[in-house]
Design a protein around this motif. Structure first.
Motif, PDB file in Angstrom:
ATOM      1  N   PHE A  99       0.798  -1.224   0.000  1.00  0.00           N
ATOM      2  CA  PHE A  99       0.000   0.000   0.000  1.00  0.00           C
ATOM      3  C   PHE A  99       0.838   1.285   0.000  1.00  0.00           C
ATOM      4  O   PHE A  99       0.358   2.342   0.417  1.00  0.00           O
ATOM      5  CB  PHE A  99      -0.970   0.011   1.184  1.00  0.00           C
ATOM      6  N   ASN A 100       2.068   1.206  -0.471  1.00  0.00           N
ATOM      7  CA  ASN A 100       2.885   2.417  -0.568  1.00  0.00           C
ATOM      8  C   ASN A 100       2.262   3.446  -1.501  1.00  0.00           C
ATOM      9  O   ASN A 100       2.394   4.655  -1.290  1.00  0.00           O
ATOM     10  CB  ASN A 100       4.290   2.077  -1.059  1.00  0.00           C
ATOM     11  N   ASP A 101       1.587   2.975  -2.556  1.00  0.00           N
ATOM     12  CA  ASP A 101       0.993   3.905  -3.505  1.00  0.00           C
ATOM     13  C   ASP A 101      -0.071   4.775  -2.848  1.00  0.00           C
ATOM     14  O   ASP A 101      -0.301   5.916  -3.265  1.00  0.00           O
ATOM     15  CB  ASP A 101       0.404   3.159  -4.703  1.00  0.00           C
ATOM     16  N   LEU A 102      -0.708   4.260  -1.801  1.00  0.00           N
ATOM     17  CA  LEU A 102      -1.756   5.013  -1.121  1.00  0.00           C
ATOM     18  C   LEU A 102      -1.240   5.854   0.044  1.00  0.00           C
ATOM     19  O   LEU A 102      -1.831   6.895   0.357  1.00  0.00           O
ATOM     20  CB  LEU A 102      -2.827   4.043  -0.591  1.00  0.00           C
ATOM     21  N   PHE A 103      -0.148   5.417   0.682  1.00  0.00           N
ATOM     22  CA  PHE A 103       0.215   6.003   1.973  1.00  0.00           C
ATOM     23  C   PHE A 103       1.593   6.655   2.038  1.00  0.00           C
ATOM     24  O   PHE A 103       1.814   7.503   2.901  1.00  0.00           O
ATOM     25  CB  PHE A 103       0.125   4.927   3.068  1.00  0.00           C
ATOM     26  N   TYR A 104       2.518   6.255   1.194  1.00  0.00           N
ATOM     27  CA  TYR A 104       3.908   6.702   1.366  1.00  0.00           C
ATOM     28  C   TYR A 104       4.030   8.225   1.308  1.00  0.00           C
ATOM     29  O   TYR A 104       4.544   8.858   2.239  1.00  0.00           O
ATOM     30  CB  TYR A 104       4.798   6.063   0.295  1.00  0.00           C
ATOM     31  N   ASP A 105       3.580   8.826   0.217  1.00  0.00           N
ATOM     32  CA  ASP A 105       3.747  10.276   0.051  1.00  0.00           C
ATOM     33  C   ASP A 105       2.999  11.062   1.119  1.00  0.00           C
ATOM     34  O   ASP A 105       3.505  12.077   1.635  1.00  0.00           O
ATOM     35  CB  ASP A 105       3.270  10.706  -1.340  1.00  0.00           C
ATOM     36  N   ASP A 106       1.810  10.601   1.464  1.00  0.00           N
ATOM     37  CA  ASP A 106       1.031  11.304   2.488  1.00  0.00           C
ATOM     38  C   ASP A 106       1.714  11.240   3.850  1.00  0.00           C
ATOM     39  O   ASP A 106       1.641  12.196   4.635  1.00  0.00           O
ATOM     40  CB  ASP A 106      -0.368  10.695   2.586  1.00  0.00           C
ATOM     41  N   PHE A 107       2.390  10.110   4.141  1.00  0.00           N
ATOM     42  CA  PHE A 107       3.059  10.000   5.434  1.00  0.00           C
ATOM     43  C   PHE A 107       4.284  10.902   5.488  1.00  0.00           C
ATOM     44  O   PHE A 107       4.548  11.534   6.520  1.00  0.00           O
ATOM     45  CB  PHE A 107       3.455   8.545   5.708  1.00  0.00           C
ATOM     46  N   VAL A 108       5.005  11.002   4.411  1.00  0.00           N
ATOM     47  CA  VAL A 108       6.135  11.939   4.355  1.00  0.00           C
ATOM     48  C   VAL A 108       5.646  13.351   4.642  1.00  0.00           C
ATOM     49  O   VAL A 108       6.251  14.096   5.427  1.00  0.00           O
ATOM     50  CB  VAL A 108       6.837  11.873   2.986  1.00  0.00           C
ATOM     51  N   GLN A 109       4.540  13.725   4.010  1.00  0.00           N
ATOM     52  CA  GLN A 109       3.997  15.064   4.213  1.00  0.00           C
ATOM     53  C   GLN A 109       3.547  15.263   5.657  1.00  0.00           C
ATOM     54  O   GLN A 109       3.781  16.319   6.264  1.00  0.00           O
ATOM     55  CB  GLN A 109       2.826  15.308   3.267  1.00  0.00           C
ATOM     56  N   LEU A 110       2.898  14.248   6.242  1.00  0.00           N
ATOM     57  CA  LEU A 110       2.435  14.359   7.618  1.00  0.00           C
ATOM     58  C   LEU A 110       3.607  14.547   8.578  1.00  0.00           C
ATOM     59  O   LEU A 110       3.534  15.363   9.511  1.00  0.00           O
ATOM     60  CB  LEU A 110       1.640  13.113   8.008  1.00  0.00           C
ATOM     61  N   ILE A 111       4.676  13.831   8.352  1.00  0.00           N
ATOM     62  CA  ILE A 111       5.866  13.981   9.199  1.00  0.00           C
ATOM     63  C   ILE A 111       6.386  15.413   9.116  1.00  0.00           C
ATOM     64  O   ILE A 111       6.717  16.031  10.140  1.00  0.00           O
ATOM     65  CB  ILE A 111       6.962  12.982   8.783  1.00  0.00           C
ATOM     66  N   GLU A 112       6.444  15.935   7.922  1.00  0.00           N
ATOM     67  CA  GLU A 112       7.020  17.257   7.721  1.00  0.00           C
ATOM     68  C   GLU A 112       6.162  18.371   8.325  1.00  0.00           C
ATOM     69  O   GLU A 112       6.688  19.425   8.699  1.00  0.00           O
ATOM     70  CB  GLU A 112       7.243  17.516   6.221  1.00  0.00           C
ATOM     71  N   ILE A 113       4.855  18.158   8.431  1.00  0.00           N
ATOM     72  CA  ILE A 113       3.993  19.204   8.999  1.00  0.00           C
ATOM     73  C   ILE A 113       3.646  18.939  10.467  1.00  0.00           C
ATOM     74  O   ILE A 113       2.890  19.703  11.071  1.00  0.00           O
ATOM     75  CB  ILE A 113       2.694  19.378   8.184  1.00  0.00           C
ATOM     76  N   SER A 114       4.182  17.860  11.052  1.00  0.00           N
ATOM     77  CA  SER A 114       3.846  17.536  12.438  1.00  0.00           C
ATOM     78  C   SER A 114       4.203  18.662  13.394  1.00  0.00           C
ATOM     79  O   SER A 114       3.524  18.884  14.398  1.00  0.00           O
ATOM     80  CB  SER A 114       4.547  16.242  12.864  1.00  0.00           C
ATOM     81  N   GLN A 115       5.254  19.399  13.076  1.00  0.00           N
ATOM     82  CA  GLN A 115       5.667  20.484  13.957  1.00  0.00           C
ATOM     83  C   GLN A 115       4.635  21.608  13.980  1.00  0.00           C
ATOM     84  O   GLN A 115       4.547  22.349  14.961  1.00  0.00           O
ATOM     85  CB  GLN A 115       7.038  21.015  13.543  1.00  0.00           C
ATOM     86  N   SER A 116       3.834  21.727  12.931  1.00  0.00           N
ATOM     87  CA  SER A 116       2.773  22.739  12.930  1.00  0.00           C
ATOM     88  C   SER A 116       1.617  22.314  13.830  1.00  0.00           C
ATOM     89  O   SER A 116       0.848  23.156  14.301  1.00  0.00           O
ATOM     90  CB  SER A 116       2.269  22.992  11.508  1.00  0.00           C
ATOM     91  N   HIS A 117       1.488  21.019  14.070  1.00  0.00           N
ATOM     92  CA  HIS A 117       0.459  20.505  14.980  1.00  0.00           C
ATOM     93  C   HIS A 117       0.921  20.567  16.431  1.00  0.00           C
ATOM     94  O   HIS A 117       0.119  20.779  17.337  1.00  0.00           O
ATOM     95  CB  HIS A 117       0.101  19.064  14.625  1.00  0.00           C
ATOM     96  N   ASN A 118       2.198  20.330  16.638  1.00  0.00           N
ATOM     97  CA  ASN A 118       2.796  20.366  17.975  1.00  0.00           C
ATOM     98  C   ASN A 118       4.227  20.871  17.815  1.00  0.00           C
ATOM     99  O   ASN A 118       5.050  20.211  17.176  1.00  0.00           O
ATOM    100  CB  ASN A 118       2.783  18.971  18.609  1.00  0.00           C
ATOM    101  N   GLY A 119       4.505  22.028  18.371  1.00  0.00           N
ATOM    102  CA  GLY A 119       5.805  22.664  18.160  1.00  0.00           C
ATOM    103  C   GLY A 119       6.997  21.842  18.610  1.00  0.00           C
ATOM    104  O   GLY A 119       8.118  22.073  18.142  1.00  0.00           O
TER     105      GLY A 119
END
Length: 352
Positions: free
Chosen positions: A33-53
């Motif tokens: 399921f990399n086609d469904l989740f890989y890119d979105d997870f990379v993006q989520l990691i990169e914006i996690s600091q905006s959710h919690n400093g």
């Protein structure tokens, strides 16, 4: 769901997580399921600091890698092999999760599902996206999980047992509110290190990992040192020099400046290397960017004190000075069978 099927799902999740690291994130074509989740997870990691400093990419990647190393077939087999699973009747278990470090509640989430129960999750507002993402991955891999995983933003309702994590104050509320239900209620705890002056430079460097990982926000972070009389702190300060980069992070620097000012106004004697404040104090819970220390005259006294205060201690780190202590550098890499507060979560769950 059969346990073997659930175990395969978590092994696959571990393989998915193994692709993501701070300096070497690489897509593995064999991962499901990399086609469904890989890119979105990379993006989520990169914006996690905006959710919690506090959730910088470095800290989030470290948490992800820790779970990637944990979720392997040998680890899961070693963890689960000692339990008897035949009489488990599926129940709904409510989880109230903390949010101090990334994915801090994932072990409880995993434990409930792997034991055959349904999970009803109330996340912390400080860490509500990562675990929901991993839940979606599990459901995509095995759709029956959708009947076992529920997230709620309101109060917990229609559950049979609860595992709740919070401060000492919220724990009192939890104990009252959930008094009619089987429960595990977790309170504040801290970790300590016991030194004798014979530690190597490398061991003290590893101790720095125990102190500074996740900016010291976890209950497994060392917040206090026990040292012998006349202990020389210079080797310690030299060994942790590489962690000085923390002071360039604004939230950490603000805490350093504030806590230093408070200590100085109170005329406390301090040791300071410009990014960590050391203060002699008998308490266990030191503020962010500070570390308490206490002198001892013999190790038997330290061991006795730690045994008396066991309900306040999560981990003890030492070079085999204290029985059952953890090696330097390992506090934030717990094994699946190393339970928070020493309470066997799986044993609690299979006896519901």
């Amino acid at each position: 769901m059969l346990q073997i099927e659930k175990k395969k799902c978590f092994i696959a999740l571990g393989q998915f997580l193994s692709q993501f690291s701070l300096h070497d994130t690489q897509k593995n074509k064999t991962v499901l399921f990399n086609d469904l989740f890989y890119d979105d997870f990379v993006q989520l990691i990169e914006i996690s600091q905006s959710h919690n400093g506090w959730f910088t990419p470095e800290q989030v990647y470290h948490a992800i890698q820790s779970w990637a190393h944990a979720l392997t077939e040998p680890n899961l087999d070693q963890w689960l092999s000692k339990y008897e699973w035949t009489n488990v009747e599926p129940k709904t278990v409510g989880l109230i999760l903390a949010g101090n470090i990334p994915l801090v509640g994932f072990h409880d989430f995993l434990s409930v599902l792997i034991s055959g129960h349904k999970v009803l999750v109330k996340t912390s507002s400080n860490d509500q996206y990562l675990i929901k993402f991993l839940a979606k991955y599990l459901i995509s891999m095995y759709p029956e999980f959708e009947n076992y995983i529920t997230f709620t933003e309101g109060k917990l309702e229609n559950f049979d047992a609860v595992i709740a994590t919070g401060s000492n104050n919220t724990a009192r509320y939890f104990e009252y509110y959930f008094k009619e239900k089987p429960s595990i209620i977790r309170k504040n705890r801290n970790s300590v290190a016991v030194l004798n002056g014979g530690e190597t430079h490398e061991e003290l460097q590893a101790l720095g990992e125990d102190i500074f990982r996740y900016f010291g926000l976890g209950c497994r972070n060392v917040s206090k040192l026990f040292v012998p009389k006349e202990y020389d702190f210079q080797p310690f300060f030299k060994a942790i020099f590489s962690f000085g980069e923390h002071i360039h992070y604004e939230k950490y620097a603000n805490n350093y400046d504030y806590n230093k000012a408070v200590f100085l106004m109170s005329n406390f004697k301090l040791l300071d290397n410009e990014f960590l404040i050391l203060k002699e104090d008998k308490s266990y819970a030191s503020p962010i960017a500070s570390l308490f220390y206490e002198y001892y005259e013999n190790l038997d006294e330290v061991q006795k004190q730690l045994e008396q205060d066991a309900d306040q201690i999560q981990c003890v780190v030492s070079k085999n000075l204290i029985p059952h202590s953890i090696p330097f550098g390992k506090t934030q890499q717990p094994e699946l069978w190393e339970y928070a507060d020493g309470v066997d979560t799986i044993d609690f769950l299979i006896k519901l």
